[in-house]
Design an enzyme around this catalytic site. Structure first.
Site, PDB file in Angstrom:
ATOM      1  N   GLU A   1      14.581   3.987  31.238  1.00 32.80           N
ATOM      2  CA  GLU A   1      14.955   5.381  31.534  1.00 32.80           C
ATOM      3  C   GLU A   1      13.913   6.573  31.461  1.00 32.80           C
ATOM      4  O   GLU A   1      13.677   7.060  31.929  1.00 32.80           O
ATOM      5  CB  GLU A   1      16.222   5.594  30.594  1.00 32.80           C
ATOM      6  CG  GLU A   1      17.468   5.028  31.277  1.00 32.80           C
ATOM      7  CD  GLU A   1      18.674   5.575  30.322  1.00 32.80           C
ATOM      8  OE1 GLU A   1      20.171   4.685  31.217  1.00 32.80           O
ATOM      9  OE2 GLU A   1      18.797   6.002  29.649  1.00 32.80           O
TER      10      GLU A   1
ATOM     11  N   LYS B   1       6.530  -9.434  15.489  1.00 31.55           N
ATOM     12  CA  LYS B   1       5.270  -9.459  14.789  1.00 31.55           C
ATOM     13  C   LYS B   1       5.195  -9.958  13.238  1.00 31.55           C
ATOM     14  O   LYS B   1       4.587 -10.649  13.489  1.00 31.55           O
ATOM     15  CB  LYS B   1       5.444  -7.564  14.364  1.00 31.55           C
ATOM     16  CG  LYS B   1       3.924  -7.350  13.850  1.00 31.55           C
ATOM     17  CD  LYS B   1       4.235  -5.770  14.193  1.00 31.55           C
ATOM     18  CE  LYS B   1       2.830  -5.154  13.252  1.00 31.55           C
ATOM     19  NZ  LYS B   1       2.673  -3.786  12.880  1.00 31.55           N
TER      20      LYS B   1
ATOM     21  N   LYS C   1      -8.866   1.106   0.659  1.00 34.61           N
ATOM     22  CA  LYS C   1      -9.505   0.849   1.718  1.00 34.61           C
ATOM     23  C   LYS C   1     -10.527   1.408   2.162  1.00 34.61           C
ATOM     24  O   LYS C   1     -10.906   2.106   3.143  1.00 34.61           O
ATOM     25  CB  LYS C   1      -7.784   0.746   2.487  1.00 34.61           C
ATOM     26  CG  LYS C   1      -7.684   0.440   3.380  1.00 34.61           C
ATOM     27  CD  LYS C   1      -6.095   0.661   4.302  1.00 34.61           C
ATOM     28  CE  LYS C   1      -5.441   0.247   5.414  1.00 34.61           C
ATOM     29  NZ  LYS C   1      -4.095   0.937   6.057  1.00 34.61           N
TER      30      LYS C   1
ATOM     31  N   CYS D   1      -3.824  -3.715   4.044  1.00 38.52           N
ATOM     32  CA  CYS D   1      -3.402  -3.910   5.579  1.00 38.52           C
ATOM     33  C   CYS D   1      -4.741  -4.271   6.872  1.00 38.52           C
ATOM     34  O   CYS D   1      -5.308  -4.977   6.963  1.00 38.52           O
ATOM     35  CB  CYS D   1      -2.549  -2.628   5.540  1.00 38.52           C
ATOM     36  SG  CYS D   1      -1.086  -3.054   6.869  1.00 38.52           S
TER      37      CYS D   1
ATOM     38  N   ASN E   1      23.803  16.764  37.213  1.00 40.09           N
ATOM     39  CA  ASN E   1      22.925  16.926  35.668  1.00 40.09           C
ATOM     40  C   ASN E   1      24.617  17.654  34.856  1.00 40.09           C
ATOM     41  O   ASN E   1      24.598  17.801  34.393  1.00 40.09           O
ATOM     42  CB  ASN E   1      22.047  17.544  35.747  1.00 40.09           C
ATOM     43  CG  ASN E   1      21.130  16.903  35.876  1.00 40.09           C
ATOM     44  OD1 ASN E   1      20.926  15.501  35.790  1.00 40.09           O
ATOM     45  ND2 ASN E   1      19.901  17.510  36.556  1.00 40.09           N
TER      46      ASN E   1
ATOM     47  N   GLU F   1       0.824  -1.085  -0.265  1.00 44.29           N
ATOM     48  CA  GLU F   1       0.333  -0.168  -0.202  1.00 44.29           C
ATOM     49  C   GLU F   1       0.634   1.349   0.009  1.00 44.29           C
ATOM     50  O   GLU F   1       1.780   1.059   0.714  1.00 44.29           O
ATOM     51  CB  GLU F   1      -0.684   0.131   1.269  1.00 44.29           C
ATOM     52  CG  GLU F   1      -0.472   0.139   2.628  1.00 44.29           C
ATOM     53  CD  GLU F   1      -1.434   0.332   3.827  1.00 44.29           C
ATOM     54  OE1 GLU F   1      -2.015   1.571   3.245  1.00 44.29           O
ATOM     55  OE2 GLU F   1      -1.236   0.093   4.809  1.00 44.29           O
TER      56      GLU F   1
ATOM     57  N   LYS G   1       9.806  15.395  29.407  1.00 48.14           N
ATOM     58  CA  LYS G   1      11.581  14.999  29.169  1.00 48.14           C
ATOM     59  C   LYS G   1      10.546  14.463  27.653  1.00 48.14           C
ATOM     60  O   LYS G   1      11.844  14.108  27.087  1.00 48.14           O
ATOM     61  CB  LYS G   1      12.021  14.184  30.427  1.00 48.14           C
ATOM     62  CG  LYS G   1      13.182  15.173  31.015  1.00 48.14           C
ATOM     63  CD  LYS G   1      13.632  14.045  31.842  1.00 48.14           C
ATOM     64  CE  LYS G   1      14.267  15.214  33.309  1.00 48.14           C
ATOM     65  NZ  LYS G   1      15.274  13.927  33.376  1.00 48.14           N
TER      66      LYS G   1
ATOM     67  N   THR H   1      21.669   7.330  23.687  1.00 45.50           N
ATOM     68  CA  THR H   1      22.035   6.374  24.062  1.00 45.50           C
ATOM     69  C   THR H   1      20.622   6.473  24.742  1.00 45.50           C
ATOM     70  O   THR H   1      20.930   4.811  25.637  1.00 45.50           O
ATOM     71  CB  THR H   1      22.901   6.576  25.256  1.00 45.50           C
ATOM     72  OG1 THR H   1      23.302   7.319  26.073  1.00 45.50           O
ATOM     73  CG2 THR H   1      24.682   6.469  24.160  1.00 45.50           C
TER      74      THR H   1
ATOM     75  N   SER I   1       3.452  -2.061   7.176  1.00 47.46           N
ATOM     76  CA  SER I   1       3.489  -2.741   9.055  1.00 47.46           C
ATOM     77  C   SER I   1       4.180  -2.450   9.474  1.00 47.46           C
ATOM     78  O   SER I   1       4.916  -2.680   9.213  1.00 47.46           O
ATOM     79  CB  SER I   1       2.517  -4.129   8.770  1.00 47.46           C
ATOM     80  OG  SER I   1       2.607  -4.622  10.108  1.00 47.46           O
TER      81      SER I   1
END
EC number: 6.3.5.1
Length: 615
Positions: free
Chosen positions: A452, A197, A111, A163, A423, A44, A575, A447, A191
């Site tokens: 986190e 999956k 669709k 889909c 910090n 698609e 954040k 990273t 997808s």
């Protein structure tokens, strides 16, 4: 006749790259024409790429997609081609498959169901088509049928579920196709990849072939189109509940074509078996994601602040795997050409040589950094061939600290100013590593991991700085076990030191013996809480009842873990709103722009957490 040579083609597309997208489709058609394929199906929205976002809402964008279709039609001589594109009719846009037969446009199939969960937002752009409805669409002066249409070739009837259509249970269009005795059903899809999956799709395709009494073809888009979602380019064929064809997913190629000789009267075909290894799926998807991100952003490489810990080390391995896997599949010269690099390797070990050209790492030591993490970073970088620098940030930290102390008229202490003193170290690393990335026209790799992100255990404008965050959608527990797997199964001996270390931010004085899990809670517990809280959207009290039975943790300790998680989650949404773009690699993520929306300001679950007190 009751047979067809059918092919499915996956393509790696990019929104607004009209020339490149059309070239990939034409090359795939020509590839299919050589063995005299009768019928070829693309995914698609192959003409535009799926991730075109609000471009779909404009008038000119769908119109230009139609012009690309017009250019494509003459290349479809002697073959039937189904290809996806958006079609605007007045104020509404429809997600359609165009059917071209022997260089003549025959029809559009629209669709009927839109994906609206998780990363999908299709109702913003597309309107669902009504079942059994067909209209005439004006294609540059020519009336073309558009809607719920089926077709026939060589006495083989075929139709489409696009889909999301196939995932709607009893409402799916496939049941109406079954009532029409359709022989072949195509599922052209976009997808997104997620670990595990592929196995779910195989179940869908096998079950669909039985439920709908048809040979079922599945065709997915390929590659990292626009930065976040990665498409795996999966092609599947099933009949009578058995899997008959499956390609190698997550290819570095521009397109893949897989052919299947369909015979309406044939009873059985050879059955294939598939294998699903989560760790392997992760590295394949992330390395392809990095490859496409680098070449589509026209960058010259990657820069990474390599701490010697698990997160940055995992990303270093993913870049190394990008080079290794890309060269293995494409060859050295095509690999470099696709990246837009003119470098010519001079040794018998092109992987390490190329890696040194495109990948720069740096260990940035503060007064609280240990020799163990320095050695870990250095040995890993050298083992894979990355360029490695190291420098001290103590002077920068001291300069910032002294300026604040002068302004406040007092000394900063760990007892009173712990968070600020932690910090400033992470933030002091950001400007210089950004500078290196700018000089090299490279992408700065971030990273952060998902664990986190859950609790905000990251310094804004410090270790969150970067162009792309490859592992932000996977949890820390997964990263830790994956590194051990990569050391053994992928042969990265340089991970030995990394895997011997306990995760730590190394931002407090060494005598403090800081570890991540002491600051937070065991990562294994974070994983269980986040699955229930974020993926399953359970309340704090529900989570307590469930985990009390499953984890066997003291009740008071478990309550404190749950309280800490929810309070940190609510406090740190701002954040998550500012994290670098991240690959979607797991079944869910905390990215507020694509999966999990949460208010920046809230009551912080205080009433919900009080309900734990009586338990």
């Amino acid at each position: 006749m009751s047979s067809l040579k059918i092919a499915c083609a996956t393509v790696n597309q990019t929104p607004l790259d009209w020339t490149g997208n059309l070239r990939n489709i034409i090359n795939a058609i020509e590839n299919a024409q050589k063995p005299k394929v009768d019928l070829l199906c693309f995914p698609e929205l192959a003409i535009t790429g799926y991730g075109s976002e609000d471009l779909y809402l404009s008038y000119w964008y769908p119109q230009k997609a139609l012009k690309q279709l017009e250019k494509l039609i003459p290349f479809c001589k002697g073959i039937t081609v189904a290809v996806g594109l958006p079609v605007r009719i007045q104020e509404k846009v429809y997600n359609c498959m165009a059917i071209i037969e022997n260089a003549e446009l025959k029809a559009f199939v629209a669709k009927q169901f839109m994906a609206i969960d998780g990363v999908h937002y299709e109702f913003r752009w597309f309107t669902p088509w009504n079942a059994n409805e067909v209209i005439n669409f004006d294609f540059f002066g020519q009336p073309i049928p558009l809607g719920d249409i089926v077709f026939s070739k060589n006495s083989v009837s075929y139709g489409f579920e696009i889909c999301e259509d196939a995932w709607r249970g009893d409402l799916r269009p496939g049941y109406r196709l079954k009532e029409r005795n359709i022989d072949v059903i195509f599922n052209p899809s976009a997808s997104h990849f997620a670990m595990g999956k592929s196995s779910q799709r195989e179940d869908l395709v096998r079950n669909s072939s039985t439920l709908l009494n048809a040979t079922y073809f599945y065709i997915n888009l390929l590659g990292n189109e626009t930065g976040k979602m990665i498409f795996d380019g999966e092609i599947l064929v099933a009949k009578n509940g058995e899997l008959l064809l499956k390609n190698e997913i997550l290819s570095f190629a521009d397109f893949q074509v897989r052919t299947f000789d369909y015979d309406k009267n044939r009873g059985r075909y050879p059955v294939i078996q598939s294998q699903h290894i989560k760790n392997e799926e992760f590295v394949k998807a992330a390395s392809l994601g990095l490859f496409d991100y680098m070449r589509k952003s026209r960058s010259q490489g990657f820069v990474l602040s390599l701490s010697g810990g698990a997160d940055s080390s995992s990303i270093a391995i993913l870049v190394a795997e990008m080079v290794r896997r890309g060269i293995k599949e494409l060859g050295v010269t095509p690999f470099l050409k696709k990246l837009g690099l003119v470098y010519i390797p001079q040794t018998e070990h092109p992987e390490k040589e190329i890696l040194r050209e495109i990948f720069t790492t740096a260990y940035q030591a503060s007064d609280n950094s240990s020799y163990a993490t320095f050695q870990s970073a250095k040995s890993l970088a050298e083992s894979i061939g990355a360029k490695f620098y190291n420098w001290e940030i103590s002077d920068e930290v001291k300069s910032y600290t002294e300026k604040i102390e002068k302004a406040l008229g007092r000394k900063l202490t760990w007892e009173k100013d712990d968070l600020a003193l932690q910090n400033i170290q992470a933030r002091s690393r950001s400007p210089i590593i950004w500078m290196l990335a700018n000089i090299q026209s490279a992408l700065l790799l971030t990273t952060s991991n998902r664990s986190e992100g859950d609790v905000g255990y990251t310094t804004m404008d410090g270790d969150t700085s970067g162009s792309i965050s490859p592992i932000a959608s996977v949890d820390k527990n997964f990263i830790l076990q994956w590194l051990k797997w990569a050391e053994i199964e992928l042969g990265y001996n340089g991970l030995k030191n990394v895997n011997a270390l306990q995760p730590t931010a190394e931002l407090r004085p060494n005598e403090n013996h800081q570890t991540d899990e002491q600051d937070l809670m065991p990562y294994s517990v974070i994983v269980e809480i986040e699955k229930l809280a974020i993926r399953d959207r359970r309340s704090p009290l529900d989570i307590y009842y469930i985990l009390k039975e499953e984890l066997g943790i003291d009740s008071d300790i478990l309550k404190n873990y749950i309280k800490k998680f929810f309070r940190l989650w609510a406090r740190n949404q701002w954040k998550r709103e500012r994290l670098a773009p991240a690959f979607h690699l797991d079944e869910f993520s905390v990215d507020p722009k694509s999966w999990c929306r949460f208010p920046i300001l809230s009551g912080g679950f205080e009433e919900e957490l009080k309900s734990l007190e009586g338990e």
